[in-house]
Design an enzyme around this catalytic site. Structure first.
Site, PDB file in Angstrom:
ATOM      1  CG  LEU A 169      -1.940  -1.136   1.335  1.00  0.00           C
ATOM      2  CD1 LEU A 169      -2.771  -0.972   2.595  1.00  0.00           C
ATOM      3  CD2 LEU A 169      -2.831  -1.192   0.100  1.00  0.00           C
TER       4      LEU A 169
ATOM      5  CG  PHE B 270      12.947   4.268   9.097  1.00  0.00           C
ATOM      6  CD1 PHE B 270      14.273   3.889   9.205  1.00  0.00           C
ATOM      7  CD2 PHE B 270      12.645   5.616   9.020  1.00  0.00           C
ATOM      8  CE1 PHE B 270      15.275   4.828   9.249  1.00  0.00           C
ATOM      9  CE2 PHE B 270      13.646   6.566   9.065  1.00  0.00           C
ATOM     10  CZ  PHE B 270      14.963   6.169   9.174  1.00  0.00           C
TER      11      PHE B 270
ATOM     12  CB  THR C 162       6.995  -1.828   3.353  1.00  0.00           C
ATOM     13  OG1 THR C 162       8.297  -1.388   2.950  1.00  0.00           O
ATOM     14  CG2 THR C 162       6.126  -2.036   2.118  1.00  0.00           C
TER      15      THR C 162
ATOM     16  CG  ASP D 210       4.332  13.470  12.287  1.00  0.00           C
ATOM     17  OD1 ASP D 210       4.455  14.566  11.691  1.00  0.00           O
ATOM     18  OD2 ASP D 210       4.665  12.390  11.784  1.00  0.00           O
TER      19      ASP D 210
END
Length: 710
Positions: A13, A18, A20, A150
């Site tokens: 996707l 760092f 997948t 974040d």
């Protein structure tokens, strides 16, 4: 198709540096899941801490607007986080691809027909719906004393709407029941932050990052409110509130806006404008707090509101990912970790010579990895030019060999000088804090001068000259600098040559020699700090013959090798500069048969050894670099690492590890000072100012730290 316990792993996707993410399926139930796979070999201590933080936090997260962690598994090579599957992708993708999606997916088409927008953004009612859901999640985090740190469109994932109003109520959903469901994801940067606490770390996505974080100031949970304001603005207008090519420009744009936020020709309601403006205050003290935030008219009613009519769910397959509704050729992969976002990921394909590179920034100018070294011009050392046909260290280029010969020739000549002509040193040299004539003391002196706006007189080797009066600011604590430990987390570090560059002897040479020795020491310390970072990356790509399964994939290894190569080139540039200056001084003084100290010879021998080893390692890593466009610059790598080290130092300071944090602070200063060395392809004025600003900020912390130890 691969698998882990209880799950099969399907199509990819998205991919980040760092991790997948794959679409997976629970074997027993057939339910779709998202599997975030992290390669163990790519994680250093800090990244492992972030991953551990994300896992521990997600295990606590049971909220309808937070992506749920369903399972966590470990294998010898990977960590696997099995997550709730959000088939409509992230908000960033939805904003950018809503037109294409409306042409292929009836759900999106009916949504945009019902809520048409006159801007590149979304209809205000749809924005309110998403803001209600985001705020519900934010309130949940607030209750747990968590700050996300974040919040950005890429971390806001979307799921298909509820089947009915009753289903939405049973699930405790907020917003309109018939509209897509928003969930916060990626808690890798989250941390417990009590209301009174202030943090000192720089993380998250710059385009959505609060200015107090960009300024490297302490911040609290109000930083999340800025990010919510930035995301809301983008949903309304269709673009982030502030755009820039790098940190410098971004912070400058924010500060120059003076809190004046415009919404273009099609502004939203007064309430929405007020909501965004209350959040996008550059001074956190002027920004609304959480109490005012949750009482704002935009937020006050977060409960389910029934509009009655369901969207068109025909052709909606809950197992299909959003990208599968669009032709693959038109679809970029989902980027999972856009910490630098668009401005730091820009690709520069234009070919130009260094002489034309007058506005290079820390993060926006990206060089081709296919480089060659050209003849250095006076004062500029080794210059880089782009070349598609060859790598910079190919054997036919004699420039590097010529520089190597020049370096070795001078070192050999000094090595042949009779010992009796040199004043002896009373001790062996090491790079230490506290010595009044030491390089570390001058690093603090240089940084303090920048902090106070003073001008230091130097030998003209660059903008980072140190004090020449030998007084320094040494406290006499003698805490030994271990940059290797600061960089790699070990108890002791090794330089490129396996030992520290020499620093001044206790004997005092003549004024002219002392000046050149101090200049060479400063350049050597800068080169050493960069070489240490290159050495870390060099070690990461060494193949493990005994355990080949633990080796990095070729694509990852190539990327790290490319970074190491750029850093070694920067190291060679600095070392070449040192030898240029030493050679010029030697030529002017040797003809008078003047006696030179053994320390002058020692630093030349160290520089020669460091140059040769850096060159050898650059040639080695070059072989692992695949052709293609580079993804970074040496300047950005150095800048980012220096800030990371200073952030880690703040954590060490809190924990009481004063020696460790002092090492990290001073090494980060050297790395930033290295960026200020002049060359024809150097930093632009804006970038120089931001580097100097960070040097001053870190110096403040170092001065405070030393004051606490006295």
């Amino acid at each position: 198709m691969s698998s882990i316990k209880s799950y099969t792993i399907g199509n990819e996707l998205g991919r980040g540096s760092f991790a997948t993410v794959y679409k997976g399926e629970h074997v027993a139930s057939g339910s779709p899941v998202a599997i975030k796979s992290v390669l163990r070999a790519k994680l250093n201590r800090k990244l492992l801490e972030n991953l551990g933080s994300e896992i521990s936090i997600l295990k606590q997260m049971k909220h309808p607007h937070v992506v749920e962690l369903l399972d966590f598994q470990e294998t010898p090579t990977h960590f696997h986080l099995v997550m709730e599957y959000c088939s409509l992708g992230d908000l960033s993708f939805f904003l950018k691809k809503k037109k294409e999606l409306s042409e292929t997916l009836p759900l999106v088409a009916s949504l945009l027909r019902r809520y048409p927008s006159n801007t590149r953004g979304l209809h205000e009612e749809l924005v309110r719906h998403f803001v209600h859901q985001l705020s519900a999640a934010l309130e949940f985090l607030r209750q747990k004393n968590l700050v996300h740190r974040d919040i950005k469109p890429q971390n806001l994932l979307l799921c298909p709407p509820s089947l009915s109003e009753m289903d939405a109520q049973n699930a405790n959903l907020y917003g309109r029941w018939e509209l897509p469901i928003l969930k916060i994801a990626d808690f890798g940067f989250a941390r417990i932050l009590p209301a009174s606490a202030l943090a000192e770390t720089l993380c998250g996505s710059p385009l959505y990052m609060a200015p107090e974080i960009l300024r490297y100031e302490k911040y609290n949970a109000k930083a999340d409110l800025w990010s919510v304001g930035a995301v809301t603005y983008e949903m309304v207008v269709g673009k982030p509130p502030f755009k820039a090519n790098n940190y410098v420009e971004l912070l400058k744009t924010i500060e120059q806006s003076n809190d004046v936020i415009g919404f273009g020709r099609e502004p939203p309601s007064e309430d929405m404008q007020d909501f965004v403006r209350c959040l996008l205050k550059k001074n956190p003290a002027d920004r609304i707090g959480f109490k005012e935030y949750f009482e704002h008219p935009i937020i006050a009613n977060k409960q389910v509101i029934g509009s009655g009519e369901e969207l068109d769910r025909s052709q909606l397959d809950p197992r299909m990912y959003i990208s599968e509704y669009i032709q693959e050729a038109d679809l970029p992969k989902l980027d999972l970790d856009r910490e630098m976002d668009s401005f730091s990921q820009k690709r520069s394909t234009q070919k130009s010579s260094p002489k034309n590179s007058t506005n290079k920034t820390l993060s926006s100018t990206v060089k081709n990895p296919l480089l060659e070294l050209t003849s250095p011009s006076p004062g500029s050392s080794l210059l880089l030019t782009r070349k598609n046909e060859s790598l910079f260290l190919e054997s036919e280029y004699v420039v590097v060999e010529k520089r190597q010969v020049e370096v070795n020739t001078l070192a050999d000549e000094l090595a042949r000088e009779p010992d009796e002509r040199r004043p002896s040193s009373e001790r062996r040299f090491s790079l230490t804090y506290g010595a009044p004539t030491g390089a570390m003391a001058r690093a603090l002196s240089m940084a303090s001068a920048r902090l106070l706006g003073e001008k230091k007189n130097g030998a003209g080797h660059g903008s980072g000259n140190g004090s020449r009066n030998g007084s320094g600011n040494g406290s006499g604590n003698g805490a030994r600098l271990s940059a290797g430990a600061a960089l790699s987390g070990t108890s002791s570090g090794t330089s490129t040559t396996g030992k520290s560059p020499p620093v001044p002897a206790t004997t005092t040479p003549s004024l002219s020699e002392r000046e050149i020795v101090e200049t060479l020491e400063e350049i050597a310390a800068k080169a050493r700090s960069i070489a240490l970072l290159a050495d870390v990356k060099y070690s990461q790509i060494q193949d493990d013959v005994d355990n080949p399964d633990m080796n990095l994939p070729d694509s990852v290894s190539s990327s790290i090798a490319e970074e190491a190569m750029l850093l070694y080139v920067k190291t060679l540039s600095l070392l070449s500069l040192a030898m240029d200056q030493a050679g010029a001084w030697w030529s002017n003084n040797h003809k008078d048969n003047k006696m030179v100290s053994s320390h002058f010879n020692e630093i030349i021998q160290w520089t020669r050894s460091a140059f040769n080893e850096s060159l050898e390692r650059a040639e080695t890593v070059k072989k692992k670099v695949s052709s293609g466009t580079t993804h970074t610059t040496a300047e950005k790598l150095i800048f980012d690492r220096a800030l990371e080290m200073s952030r880690d130092a703040a954590v060490q300071e809190i924990s009481g590890d004063f020696t460790g944090c002092e090492s990290a602070y001073t090494t980060s200063i050297w790395m930033l000072e290295a960026l200020l060395e002049d060359d024809e392809d150097g930093l632009g004025e804006e970038d120089r100012r931001i580097v100097e600003r960070f040097i001053s900020s870190i110096t403040k912390r170092l001065v405070i730290l030393r004051g606490q130890q006295e």
